[in-house]
Scaffold this motif. Structure first.
Motif, PDB file in Angstrom:
ATOM      1  N   UNK A 138       0.578  -7.876  20.516  1.00 15.31           N
ATOM      2  CA  UNK A 138      -0.223  -8.670  21.453  1.00 15.31           C
ATOM      3  C   UNK A 138      -0.636 -10.016  20.902  1.00 15.31           C
ATOM      4  N   UNK A 139      -0.562 -10.202  19.595  1.00 12.76           N
ATOM      5  CA  UNK A 139      -1.094 -11.416  18.972  1.00 12.76           C
ATOM      6  C   UNK A 139      -0.383 -12.668  19.481  1.00 12.76           C
ATOM      7  N   UNK A 140      -1.169 -13.697  19.758  1.00 11.97           N
ATOM      8  CA  UNK A 140      -0.635 -15.004  20.166  1.00 11.97           C
ATOM      9  C   UNK A 140      -0.652 -15.992  19.004  1.00 11.97           C
ATOM     10  N   UNK A 141      -1.080 -15.510  17.833  1.00 12.76           N
ATOM     11  CA  UNK A 141      -1.142 -16.355  16.651  1.00 12.76           C
ATOM     12  C   UNK A 141      -0.047 -15.916  15.674  1.00 12.76           C
ATOM     13  N   UNK A 142      -0.151 -16.352  14.429  1.00 10.99           N
ATOM     14  CA  UNK A 142       0.718 -15.821  13.377  1.00 10.99           C
ATOM     15  C   UNK A 142       0.022 -14.580  12.840  1.00 10.99           C
ATOM     16  N   UNK A 143       0.484 -13.424  13.258  1.00  9.43           N
ATOM     17  CA  UNK A 143      -0.162 -12.170  12.882  1.00  9.43           C
ATOM     18  C   UNK A 143       0.113 -11.858  11.417  1.00  9.43           C
ATOM     19  N   UNK A 144      -0.938 -11.486  10.681  1.00  8.86           N
ATOM     20  CA  UNK A 144      -0.821 -11.168   9.258  1.00  8.86           C
ATOM     21  C   UNK A 144      -0.892  -9.659   9.059  1.00  8.86           C
ATOM     22  N   UNK A 145       0.082  -9.119   8.372  1.00 13.72           N
ATOM     23  CA  UNK A 145       0.054  -7.738   7.907  1.00 13.72           C
ATOM     24  C   UNK A 145      -0.010  -7.753   6.387  1.00 13.72           C
ATOM     25  N   UNK A 146      -0.666  -6.750   5.806  1.00 18.91           N
ATOM     26  CA  UNK A 146      -0.781  -6.680   4.353  1.00 18.91           C
ATOM     27  C   UNK A 146       0.078  -5.539   3.832  1.00 18.91           C
ATOM     28  N   UNK A 147       0.893  -5.842   2.828  1.00 16.66           N
ATOM     29  CA  UNK A 147       1.678  -4.818   2.148  1.00 16.66           C
ATOM     30  C   UNK A 147       1.359  -4.860   0.659  1.00 16.66           C
ATOM     31  N   UNK A 148       1.650  -3.765  -0.022  1.00 17.87           N
ATOM     32  CA  UNK A 148       1.551  -3.710  -1.484  1.00 17.87           C
ATOM     33  C   UNK A 148       2.960  -3.563  -2.022  1.00 17.87           C
ATOM     34  N   UNK A 149       3.301  -4.394  -2.992  1.00 15.51           N
ATOM     35  CA  UNK A 149       4.660  -4.365  -3.542  1.00 15.51           C
ATOM     36  C   UNK A 149       4.642  -3.680  -4.911  1.00 15.51           C
ATOM     37  N   UNK A 166      -7.882   1.513   4.030  1.00 18.92           N
ATOM     38  CA  UNK A 166      -9.128   1.098   4.667  1.00 18.92           C
ATOM     39  C   UNK A 166      -9.304  -0.418   4.635  1.00 18.92           C
ATOM     40  N   UNK A 167      -8.743  -1.061   3.640  1.00 18.24           N
ATOM     41  CA  UNK A 167      -8.826  -2.523   3.523  1.00 18.24           C
ATOM     42  C   UNK A 167      -7.776  -3.251   4.360  1.00 18.24           C
ATOM     43  N   UNK A 168      -6.922  -2.486   5.034  1.00 18.67           N
ATOM     44  CA  UNK A 168      -5.959  -3.104   5.938  1.00 18.67           C
ATOM     45  C   UNK A 168      -4.516  -3.038   5.501  1.00 18.67           C
ATOM     46  N   UNK A 169      -4.230  -2.414   4.372  1.00 18.14           N
ATOM     47  CA  UNK A 169      -2.840  -2.310   3.903  1.00 18.14           C
ATOM     48  C   UNK A 169      -2.077  -1.358   4.821  1.00 18.14           C
ATOM     49  N   UNK A 170      -0.920  -1.805   5.299  1.00 20.01           N
ATOM     50  CA  UNK A 170      -0.142  -0.974   6.228  1.00 20.01           C
ATOM     51  C   UNK A 170       1.278  -0.697   5.736  1.00 20.01           C
ATOM     52  N   UNK A 171       1.583  -1.100   4.508  1.00 18.93           N
ATOM     53  CA  UNK A 171       2.893  -0.805   3.937  1.00 18.93           C
ATOM     54  C   UNK A 171       2.775  -0.840   2.427  1.00 18.93           C
ATOM     55  N   UNK A 172       3.553   0.030   1.762  1.00 20.31           N
ATOM     56  CA  UNK A 172       3.603  -0.026   0.303  1.00 20.31           C
ATOM     57  C   UNK A 172       5.014   0.295  -0.172  1.00 20.31           C
TER      58      UNK A 172
END
Length: 400
Positions: A138-149, A166-172
């Protein structure tokens, strides 16, 4: 002599209109493809699977955002103006710390990288931090996702993994260039935690299961082929290769061989092609055409519905001619259009495949709602941390 010269001139006069017509057709065709690519990317803004801008923020400014204008950051390959020019609608930003931090201060450093990504994506109005597939869509902006590498960031702790979520990380990514005590890297750069015939330990399976339960995407880029195969067999949710290319086109161990591509197809996951020259052209600089060869190969093996883009900008240093930074993504789409990729295929590649995987990961999370959080602990003999604190219960009489 004169008749011969007249004959040559007549021949040139015949050829010249054809040459001009061909050049005009080529220019018109190229212009049309460019316009089509931009129109398509306006309709389906790219979701890119991997970007290391946060690493560069630490390197150049020690994460001091007030010293930087991210609209125009000349030292790197990523800034807001170029993301807009590249029609990027969603970007997975990597919270990466180097492997020598394993068993030392990796958790603290990772928290600092998560912090700078969260600040960046909240302080700049062009960005929007998202944590769900619906919010990304739905985002109309540049949506930011957080991953851990790199799984070394959790210090073999399921509780730490949960706090990162809980801090927003959605990929590792399970590994980076070093093995963890529970998963194996594709790289032989570091000799730590080397094992034979145990590419995903029991604790590694507990990490995978906990990521499934949380709704965190499992990233197999940087994992060894054996670890990737084990995860593909074990995971209840689809996985991603956030920035990996095709081994059949460039035989680098970071790339994905056809047998794993076919397993990924069964898993319904997605491989997001890395644009670093080392993984596209095996060390040569390369060009847009070589990049497109990887997309063509993967499409031929498992279909366009399993492909995405994970540029790896600001994590790698050498990129093909024509794909030097995040503003150049339209050139890649233009080349794929020239190779007769359809609008539906490119819409899948640009965003719909990633969104489908993200949605399914969340569905698996919801299906596991009654599963309790994992409480497995890695055996001390497997985690060779030289200075762990071990709590030992004492009887009440001993404490008085």
């Amino acid at each position: 002599m004169l008749p011969l010269m007249l004959a040559k001139r007549r021949k040139l006069n015949c050829i010249q209109p054809r040459l001009i017509a061909f050049m005009l057709f080529t220019m018109t065709s190229g212009t049309h493809l460019k316009e089509s690519a931009l129109e398509l990317m306006t309709k389906y803004p790219l979701v890119d699977g991997h970007n290391d801008l946060a690493l560069q923020l630490r390197i150049f400014r020690n994460n001091r955002l007030r010293q930087i204008d991210l609209h125009n950051f000349s030292n790197v390959a990523t800034d807001i103006n170029r993301l807009r020019a590249g029609h990027v609608g969603g970007q997975m930003f990597s919270a990466y710390v180097m492997c020598p931090a394993q068993d030392k201060d990796a958790v603290r450093l990772t928290l600092e990288q998560i912090d700078v990504i969260r600040r960046m994506c909240s302080e700049y109005p062009e960005f929007e931090l998202v944590t769900t597939a619906q919010a990304l869509m739905s985002s109309k902006k540049i949506a930011c996702l957080i991953s851990i590498e790199g799984g070394h960031s959790i210090d073999s702790s399921l509780a730490t993994l949960r706090m990162f979520y809980q801090l927003g990380v959605r990929s590792m990514a399970l590994t980076h260039t070093c093995n963890t005590p529970w998963a194996e890297s594709s790289s032989k750069l570091y000799k730590v935690y080397s094992r034979k015939n145990n590419s995903l330990t029991d604790f590694g399976k507990a990490v995978v299961l906990e990521m499934n339960r949380l709704g965190m995407m499992i990233d197999l880029s940087h994992s060894s082929w054996d670890t990737a195969e084990a995860v593909l067999h074990f995971s209840k949710a689809p996985v991603i290769f956030s920035h990996s290319s095709a081994f059949a086109v460039c035989g680098h161990e970071r790339n994905v061989p056809d047998q794993l591509l076919r397993m990924l197809k069964e898993n319904t996951g997605v491989v997001m092609v890395n644009l670093h020259s080392g993984f596209l052209a095996c060390g040569d600089k390369g060009n847009v055409s070589i990049a497109a060869d990887h997309f063509d190969h993967i499409k031929n093996v498992i279909g366009a519905e399993s492909i995405g883009i994970g540029g790896d900008y600001d994590g790698a240093k050498m990129f093909p001619h024509g794909l030097e930074d995040v503003s150049t993504y339209p050139a890649l789409i233009q080349e794929l259009l020239r190779r007769n990729w359809t609008e539906e295929e490119l819409a899948d590649l640009l965003r719909r495949n990633f969104l489908r995987v993200f949605h399914r990961v969340e569905e698996v999370r919801d299906e596991m709602e009654l599963v309790h959080p994992g409480e497995e602990e890695i055996p001390l003999l497997e985690a060779a941390n030289p200075c762990p604190i071990v709590y030992i219960a004492k009887s009440r009489s001993q404490t008085l």
